[in-house]
Write a protein that holds these residues in place. Structure first.
Motif, mmCIF file in Angstrom:
data_model
loop_
_atom_site.group_PDB
_atom_site.id
_atom_site.type_symbol
_atom_site.label_atom_id
_atom_site.label_comp_id
_atom_site.label_asym_id
_atom_site.label_seq_id
_atom_site.Cartn_x
_atom_site.Cartn_y
_atom_site.Cartn_z
ATOM 1 N N ASP A 212 0.823 -1.135 -0.132
ATOM 2 C CA ASP A 212 0.073 -0.061 -0.077
ATOM 3 C C ASP A 212 0.953 1.313 0.067
ATOM 4 O OD1 ASP A 212 -2.235 -1.700 0.161
ATOM 5 O OD2 ASP A 212 -2.123 -1.631 2.371
ATOM 6 N N PHE A 213 1.939 1.271 0.834
ATOM 7 C CA PHE A 213 2.747 2.425 0.894
ATOM 8 C C PHE A 213 3.642 2.628 -0.148
ATOM 9 C CE2 PHE A 213 5.459 5.559 2.892
ATOM 10 C CZ PHE A 213 4.589 6.367 3.727
ATOM 11 N N ILE A 214 3.976 1.496 -1.171
ATOM 12 C CA ILE A 214 4.777 1.620 -2.225
ATOM 13 C C ILE A 214 3.871 2.364 -3.130
ATOM 14 C CG2 ILE A 214 5.399 0.217 -4.201
ATOM 15 C CD1 ILE A 214 6.456 -1.934 -2.132
ATOM 16 N N LYS A 215 2.498 2.108 -3.337
ATOM 17 C CA LYS A 215 1.694 2.692 -4.453
ATOM 18 C C LYS A 215 1.486 4.309 -4.058
ATOM 19 C CE LYS A 215 -1.362 -1.203 -5.148
ATOM 20 N NZ LYS A 215 -2.694 -2.022 -5.079
ATOM 21 N N ILE A 216 1.671 4.483 -2.749
ATOM 22 C CA ILE A 216 1.541 5.764 -2.558
ATOM 23 C C ILE A 216 2.886 6.751 -3.009
ATOM 24 C CG2 ILE A 216 1.782 7.839 -0.577
ATOM 25 C CD1 ILE A 216 0.044 5.695 1.339
ATOM 26 N N CYS A 217 4.060 6.037 -2.645
ATOM 27 C CA CYS A 217 5.344 6.629 -3.152
ATOM 28 C C CYS A 217 5.479 6.770 -4.608
ATOM 29 C CB CYS A 217 6.643 5.720 -2.638
ATOM 30 S SG CYS A 217 6.766 5.838 -0.967
ATOM 31 N N GLN A 218 4.888 5.842 -5.273
ATOM 32 C CA GLN A 218 4.928 5.762 -6.711
ATOM 33 C C GLN A 218 3.942 6.779 -7.265
ATOM 34 O OE1 GLN A 218 3.817 1.888 -7.443
ATOM 35 N NE2 GLN A 218 5.948 0.994 -7.622
ATOM 36 N N HIS A 219 2.882 7.147 -6.632
ATOM 37 C CA HIS A 219 1.922 7.808 -7.450
ATOM 38 C C HIS A 219 2.271 9.394 -7.241
ATOM 39 C CE1 HIS A 219 -2.200 9.757 -8.052
ATOM 40 N NE2 HIS A 219 -1.838 10.647 -7.018
ATOM 41 N N PHE A 220 3.102 9.705 -5.868
ATOM 42 C CA PHE A 220 3.646 10.964 -5.921
ATOM 43 C C PHE A 220 5.031 11.181 -6.418
ATOM 44 C CE2 PHE A 220 -0.004 10.902 -2.897
ATOM 45 C CZ PHE A 220 -0.373 12.145 -2.993
ATOM 46 N N ASN A 221 5.651 9.967 -6.959
ATOM 47 C CA ASN A 221 6.900 10.216 -7.544
ATOM 48 C C ASN A 221 8.136 10.602 -6.648
ATOM 49 O OD1 ASN A 221 6.144 9.656 -10.331
ATOM 50 N ND2 ASN A 221 5.185 11.780 -10.439
ATOM 51 N N TRP A 222 7.904 9.912 -5.498
ATOM 52 C CA TRP A 222 9.110 9.815 -4.372
ATOM 53 C C TRP A 222 9.995 8.827 -4.522
ATOM 54 C CZ3 TRP A 222 4.597 9.895 -0.146
ATOM 55 C CH2 TRP A 222 4.110 11.362 -0.062
ATOM 56 N N LYS A 223 11.207 9.084 -4.553
ATOM 57 C CA LYS A 223 12.265 8.196 -4.789
ATOM 58 C C LYS A 223 12.242 7.233 -3.388
ATOM 59 C CE LYS A 223 17.049 7.376 -5.989
ATOM 60 N NZ LYS A 223 18.615 7.979 -6.053
ATOM 61 N N ILE A 224 12.263 5.987 -3.688
ATOM 62 C CA ILE A 224 12.434 4.931 -2.562
ATOM 63 C C ILE A 224 13.865 4.449 -2.665
ATOM 64 C CG2 ILE A 224 11.761 2.615 -1.722
ATOM 65 C CD1 ILE A 224 9.101 3.030 -2.917
ATOM 66 N N HIS A 225 14.699 4.967 -1.721
ATOM 67 C CA HIS A 225 15.974 4.523 -1.614
ATOM 68 C C HIS A 225 16.436 2.840 -1.197
ATOM 69 C CE1 HIS A 225 19.813 4.082 0.609
ATOM 70 N NE2 HIS A 225 20.346 4.756 -0.350
ATOM 71 N N SER A 226 15.396 2.716 -0.345
ATOM 72 C CA SER A 226 15.405 1.236 0.172
ATOM 73 C C SER A 226 14.224 0.949 0.846
ATOM 74 C CB SER A 226 16.547 0.886 1.245
ATOM 75 O OG SER A 226 16.848 2.053 1.816
ATOM 76 N N LEU A 227 13.905 -0.379 0.747
ATOM 77 C CA LEU A 227 12.733 -0.881 1.368
ATOM 78 C C LEU A 227 12.816 -2.271 1.954
ATOM 79 C CD1 LEU A 227 9.465 -0.706 1.246
ATOM 80 C CD2 LEU A 227 9.712 -1.928 -0.999
ATOM 81 N N PHE A 228 12.222 -2.389 3.162
ATOM 82 C CA PHE A 228 12.355 -3.824 3.894
ATOM 83 C C PHE A 228 10.817 -4.079 4.221
ATOM 84 C CE2 PHE A 228 16.246 -1.644 4.415
ATOM 85 C CZ PHE A 228 17.285 -2.703 4.023
ATOM 86 N N ASP A 229 10.404 -5.068 4.146
ATOM 87 C CA ASP A 229 9.167 -5.651 4.217
ATOM 88 C C ASP A 229 9.214 -5.884 5.851
ATOM 89 O OD1 ASP A 229 6.333 -6.404 3.699
ATOM 90 O OD2 ASP A 229 6.994 -8.517 4.297
ATOM 91 N N THR A 230 10.097 -6.419 6.336
ATOM 92 C CA THR A 230 10.286 -6.372 7.923
ATOM 93 C C THR A 230 11.255 -5.639 8.187
ATOM 94 O OG1 THR A 230 9.511 -8.812 7.528
ATOM 95 C CG2 THR A 230 10.559 -8.110 9.748
#
Length: 245
Positions: A212-230
């Motif tokens: 869900d949060f990834i979709k928000i970041c993608q919608h607002f064109n925020w660059k995800i530097h790193s992501l961990f599901d846990t």
């Protein structure tokens, strides 16, 4: 005569070999010295908060946060003694006397984190591009308009800086029985003011899983530097790090 020349030649060769060996030793020593100085200088820049970890009941520090943010200067939104980051930060909170949170901190750790700056986390009293990072854990879900909060955090960090968020995962917390917050709902909150009678209790306004949060970041064109599901603090959350472009 021949033996004498050979002896002199060997002596000269030995001297040259000794000189070369000495020169190489000096070079290696100088390189080692400068490397040591470089490491020492970098170590001096790291400013972990002293006495940050004081109780076995506290969540562990995030090793990834240390790896990414040690040596940098940042802002922590809503710091707590029971879930420390131990970074070089100033603590911003909407109140200097949040009784329920302070009582929890005292119960768990016997102390609480002092508030350095009293301000709403989505309206910070800092100049544009003034800090290296903004960090928080279990905070973004407390904002009625999380988009406004994240845009504010991106405003105050420098280009290339980080917004580091640890966010509770619906399936691993007490939010499990509630419905997930949709992207459309988040956008609607951001674009429209709440009802005049709305009173913010600072509870959980949003409930997400990682996707869900990834979709928000993608919608607002925020660059995800790193992501961990846990996450690496308590394991009940996910970690999202944005980088300002």
């Amino acid at each position: 005569m021949f033996h004498t020349l050979v002896f002199k030649a060997q002596t000269l060769l030995n001297k040259r070999t000794l000189l070369h060996f000495t020169a190489i030793t000096i070079v290696i020593t100088l390189i080692s010295f400068f490397i040591f100085k470089h490491w020492s200088f970098n170590d001096k820049k790291i400013n972990r908060k002293k006495n940050c970890k004081i109780s076995d009941k506290q969540y562990q520090e995030s090793e990834y946060a240390h790896k990414l943010l040690d040596g940098l200067k940042g802002i922590e939104i809503g710091a707590s003694s029971y879930s420390p980051f131990c970074l070089d930060t100033i603590n911003v909170n909407y109140s200097n006397n949040t009784k329920i949170f302070r009582e929890t901190e005292l119960k768990v750790t016997g102390t609480y984190v002092e508030v350095d700056v009293v301000a709403s986390g989505d309206n910070l009293p800092f100049a544009n591009d003034s800090y290296d990072f903004v960090i928080n854990g279990h905070v973004i879900e407390h904002f009625y308009d999380p988009i406004k909060a994240i845009e504010e955090w991106l405003r105050v960090i420098k280009k290339g800086g980080y917004v580091f968020m640890i966010i509770p995962h619906k399936e691993r917390t007490f939010d499990k029985t509630f419905n997930r917050t949709t992207l459309n709902e988040i956008i609607e909150r951001h674009e429209n003011k709440p009802d005049p009678g709305f009173v913010d209790d600072h509870g959980h306004h949003s409930i997400w899983i990682t996707e869900d949060f990834i979709k928000i970041c993608q919608h607002f064109n925020w660059k995800i530097h790193s992501l961990f599901d846990t996450d690496d603090k308590g394991g009940i959350s996910f970690t999202v790090v944005l980088q300002k472009q």
